[in-house]
Design a protein around this motif. Structure first.
Motif, PDB file in Angstrom:
ATOM      1  N   ILE A 118      17.590   9.470  48.015  1.00  0.00           N
ATOM      2  CA  ILE A 118      17.047   8.336  47.482  1.00  0.00           C
ATOM      3  C   ILE A 118      15.716   8.056  48.235  1.00  0.00           C
ATOM      4  CG2 ILE A 118      17.418   6.130  47.424  1.00  0.00           C
ATOM      5  CD1 ILE A 118      20.449   6.633  47.305  1.00  0.00           C
ATOM      6  N   LEU A 173      17.619   3.334  41.236  1.00  0.00           N
ATOM      7  CA  LEU A 173      18.847   3.175  41.878  1.00  0.00           C
ATOM      8  C   LEU A 173      19.945   3.391  40.969  1.00  0.00           C
ATOM      9  CD1 LEU A 173      18.321   1.052  45.181  1.00  0.00           C
ATOM     10  CD2 LEU A 173      18.444   3.426  45.237  1.00  0.00           C
ATOM     11  N   TYR A 176      21.178   7.260  40.284  1.00  0.00           N
ATOM     12  CA  TYR A 176      22.400   7.185  41.269  1.00  0.00           C
ATOM     13  C   TYR A 176      23.663   6.534  40.977  1.00  0.00           C
ATOM     14  CZ  TYR A 176      19.159  10.182  44.181  1.00  0.00           C
ATOM     15  OH  TYR A 176      18.518  11.105  44.636  1.00  0.00           O
TER      16      TYR A 176
END
Length: 230
Positions: free
Chosen positions: A81, A216, A220
């Motif tokens: 990330i 994000l 993910y």
């Protein structure tokens, strides 16, 4: 001493680094606003006092993606990330994460400065703060010196996007000032978005937060709150 010329990150970083190694203090441009930085313990203490910093406030490490990767300890997904946000998407990011206590640069931090820089087992580091910071971090890594700092303003008065807005008492403490004019990342506000990667908790809502939030979730499936200030 102030430079008013066309930016030259490599040349300017060398000038700043020489001042810092002699125990000086520098005000430098970061893509999220102006920062103040030092290596020497006494210089960092002067910054702390001049900013009227409260005891719970912490120094952050002025770093780069390479230094983050070397010092921070993250599981594979969290490490991915950070790379996505700071390398692939080219965003500035404050990374809060566990760190290597045995790292040579960490070992150079005096105990009181280390205690003013960590929370529990985490260290905050600005990653991808601009070309000058990357070059300055490269020089510090080569000599294994800890480069610490914070925003160039009195605590609680807001990060400054131009040197002219920095309080006079903060300007006076600096031995060198690098002025690149207005810094580019300020939406929804100056300063870096900061995330604690142990829990994926947002520590600070800062520049490019809407992009970070979208990435994000999109890549993910991690949902973080909307910025309460917008």
């Amino acid at each position: 001493m102030s430079f008013y010329k066309v930016p030259s990150p490599k040349e300017d970083a060398r000038a700043v680094f020489e001042v810092l190694k002699r125990g000086g203090i520098a005000i430098i441009p970061m893509s999220v606003g102006y920062g103040i930085t030092a290596i020497d313990q006494d210089a960092l203490d002067r910054i702390f006092r001049k900013k009227q910093r409260e005891p719970h406030k912490r120094h952050a490490m002025v770093g780069s993606y390479l230094l983050h990767r070397d010092i921070h300890l993250l599981p594979p997904q969290e490490a991915d990330i950070v790379r996505l946000l700071t390398v692939d998407l080219n965003l500035p990011l404050g990374v809060v994460a566990p760190y290597r206590l045995d790292h040579p640069i960490i070992q150079k931090l005096p105990p009181n400065i280390l205690s003013q820089s960590v929370v529990e087992d985490t260290l905050a580091m600005l990653v991808n703060g601009g070309a000058l910071l990357d070059e300055l971090s490269r020089l510090a890594i080569a000599e294994k010196l800890p480069l610490m700092g914070s925003s160039a303003n009195i605590t609680g008065k807001g990060v400054k996007l131009v040197v002219e807005d920095i309080e006079p008492e903060i300007l006076k403490v600096a031995d060198i000032i690098i002025d690149y004019g207005r810094q580019k990342f300020h939406h929804p506000r100056p300063s870096s978005t900061m995330i604690d990667f142990r829990t994926m908790k947002v520590v600070r809502y800062g520049a490019c937060y809407d992009v970070v939030q979208d990435a994000l979730w999109r890549f993910y499936g991690i949902k973080v709150p909307d910025d309460p200030g917008t």
